[in-house]
Scaffold this active site. Sequence first.
Site, mmCIF file in Angstrom:
data_model
loop_
_atom_site.group_PDB
_atom_site.id
_atom_site.type_symbol
_atom_site.label_atom_id
_atom_site.label_comp_id
_atom_site.label_asym_id
_atom_site.label_seq_id
_atom_site.Cartn_x
_atom_site.Cartn_y
_atom_site.Cartn_z
ATOM 1 N N HIS A 26 0.840 -1.219 -0.002
ATOM 2 C CA HIS A 26 -0.087 0.118 0.018
ATOM 3 C C HIS A 26 0.846 1.223 0.110
ATOM 4 O O HIS A 26 2.052 1.348 0.473
ATOM 5 C CB HIS A 26 -0.909 -0.018 1.270
ATOM 6 C CG HIS A 26 -0.368 0.243 2.463
ATOM 7 N ND1 HIS A 26 -0.057 1.608 3.064
ATOM 8 C CD2 HIS A 26 0.320 -0.657 3.495
ATOM 9 C CE1 HIS A 26 0.626 1.718 4.186
ATOM 10 N NE2 HIS A 26 0.904 0.282 4.564
ATOM 11 N N CYS A 27 0.157 2.380 -0.490
ATOM 12 C CA CYS A 27 1.010 3.581 -0.420
ATOM 13 C C CYS A 27 -0.016 4.415 0.476
ATOM 14 O O CYS A 27 -0.601 3.867 1.290
ATOM 15 C CB CYS A 27 0.997 4.394 -1.815
ATOM 16 S SG CYS A 27 -0.428 4.726 -2.489
ATOM 17 N N ALA A 28 0.013 5.616 0.404
ATOM 18 C CA ALA A 28 -0.714 6.631 1.645
ATOM 19 C C ALA A 28 -2.049 6.487 1.456
ATOM 20 O O ALA A 28 -2.823 6.297 2.412
ATOM 21 C CB ALA A 28 -0.255 8.190 1.112
#
Length: 661
Positions: A26-28
């Site tokens: 995942h990213c932000a």
Amino acid sequence: MMDYAKIASQVIELSGGKSNIRSVAHCATRLRLQLRNNDLRNEEAISDLEGVKGVFLTQSQFQIIFGAGLVNLICDEVQKQLGTVQESREEEPEEKGNAVQRFIKMLSDIFVPIIPAIVAGGLLMGLNNLLTSPLIGGQSLIELYPQWQGLAAAINTFANAPFTFLPVLIGFSATKKFGGNPFLGAAMGMIMVHPDLLNAYQIGVAQAPVWNIFGFEIAAIGYQGTVLPVLAVAWILASIEKRLHKVTPTWLDNLTTPLLSILITSFMTFIFVGPILRQAGNLLAAGITWTYNTLGPVGGALFGFVYAPITMTGMHHSFIAIETQLLANSAQTGGSFIFSTASMNNVAQGAAVMAVLLMTKNEKIKSICSASGISALLGITEPAMFGVTLKLKYPFYAAMTGSAVGSAYLAGTRTLAQALGAAGLPGFISMKPDHYLNFAIGLALSMAVSFGLTIVFWKKFGLERQDGNGNGKQPGRKSGVQGTAALGTVEGEGTVECAAKAESPSEPERASALFYSPMSGRILPVSQSADEMFASRALGDGIAVDPADGLVCAPCDGTVTMIFPTGHAMGIASDSGFEVLIHAGIDTVKLNGEGFEVFVEQGQHVKMGDRLLRMDLDFIRSKGLNPQTMMIFTEGAVLEVEVFPAANGGADHEAVIVRRK
């Protein structure tokens, strides 16, 4: 309370099951899934899950937008339920897209994992500036309160660490991306910032030490705050390591491969790779800054206008490398205009969403707007863009315009950031203190223009009829069998309620429509498809066509809602209110667009029989693939599908009647 375990389980199931998921990260804001077969995912069902603000496929990665904070919790649950997900290098999917797209994706993969460290350093730097800048009657806080000097000194050390040791972070992440041992990459980064070297920030101020090796002198200069040299060094290190693994006997591999990899790469770094690319990085940063400063407000407006589309493609991640270089050379560049422009874009998206929140009467959209609008104002725009502004289209244009106006003002006033951070309302902490006023004016301009234009567009283009609020229904065109009101979702246009004249007012839920075959050839129920996934009707009921030629035509009047980048599949929202998926060929996504010619664009309205795409049957068969084409009604169990098979049907053959149960 949201059940994270349940949502994670549904995400896994609707993405094709555990066996279809190669890896998860995942990213932000986004859950990023690498799937073995992207055709097994059910985007529509995933979009309806609690907490999901949007879904999209980029390159070979399936991304689900949950928003900041929530995505961390969902990702943890998905990883827990999947167990350890590892993929062998042989299974790694081939990179798709052209060279530029692959390069941008590479930068994204390298820099996204280290963004939190850079942001933390940037915000701490901003906090240090608040303590040390002369903001109160020409004096700083530590001058007024000397007891705070120790606090400021400590925070300054904490803030500088991620930038001072940036090569360590990049070395680890980049070497991992290039297929090498990331810990060797980190070690190489440590060598590049070793305290025995002349600090890179003291070049031209202090005399660099020299290594004299058999009469050959090598300048011992560090690479603090650099980007390009570390990327190149990581690639060289990974390449050398992989080659050594192939030629070194197993009993020597663990001993000699790390030794030789580090030794060879280190000498190459300090002799020519590092000095050349250090200068290239400095020239790149100086060139971009010169261009921006030369064009002034016009350059700022252009960059601000296109920043949102750039963010959609993911190309904005490539700016991190440039921005880091701008900040590292702030003595020459003055700071970063990229952060300032990103802030204008983010608050403009947030303001557009807030305008939609004010105008809409749809409760679901209101709930999405309240969360995604605030998120965008604070620096995270993906939920706002993919969940609201892009779907309604005109608010997206309004936000682009607002971003352009604010960015033009900042360019005209030379308003620059001195650190990375949250690009949006919290961006003040990353700006130079004497630029606070101009930054505030830029934010106000961006938000006002975006908010005002969204309201104007809302009224002018009747967006209240496109937000699915059930008010202000529009009469829709009749297509095939007349039916009653049917609700359909048109991607890119919001949720549109289409009403056809009802023949039987007593049964308003029994909408029905006639659909024609999209191709000439043998028409079968989809349960007889050669593709097991389609035959199982997991994606919905419909037909399979063994094509006689490669031309695919519209099976109804409707709007093209989705076109796969590879051109092998597209979605249509019929005027009668049904969602249709046309999938040309089995496993043809592997061809990456080869053999397909698309004649329409997303958002285009088509009539029954209009050309949609053409596939080269001979080419597809030469690749060992089956050109059998499916037409699927993706709403699933709520529909009753009646198929009219034909041994040799034409493109005008009445193939299916669809009714709502």
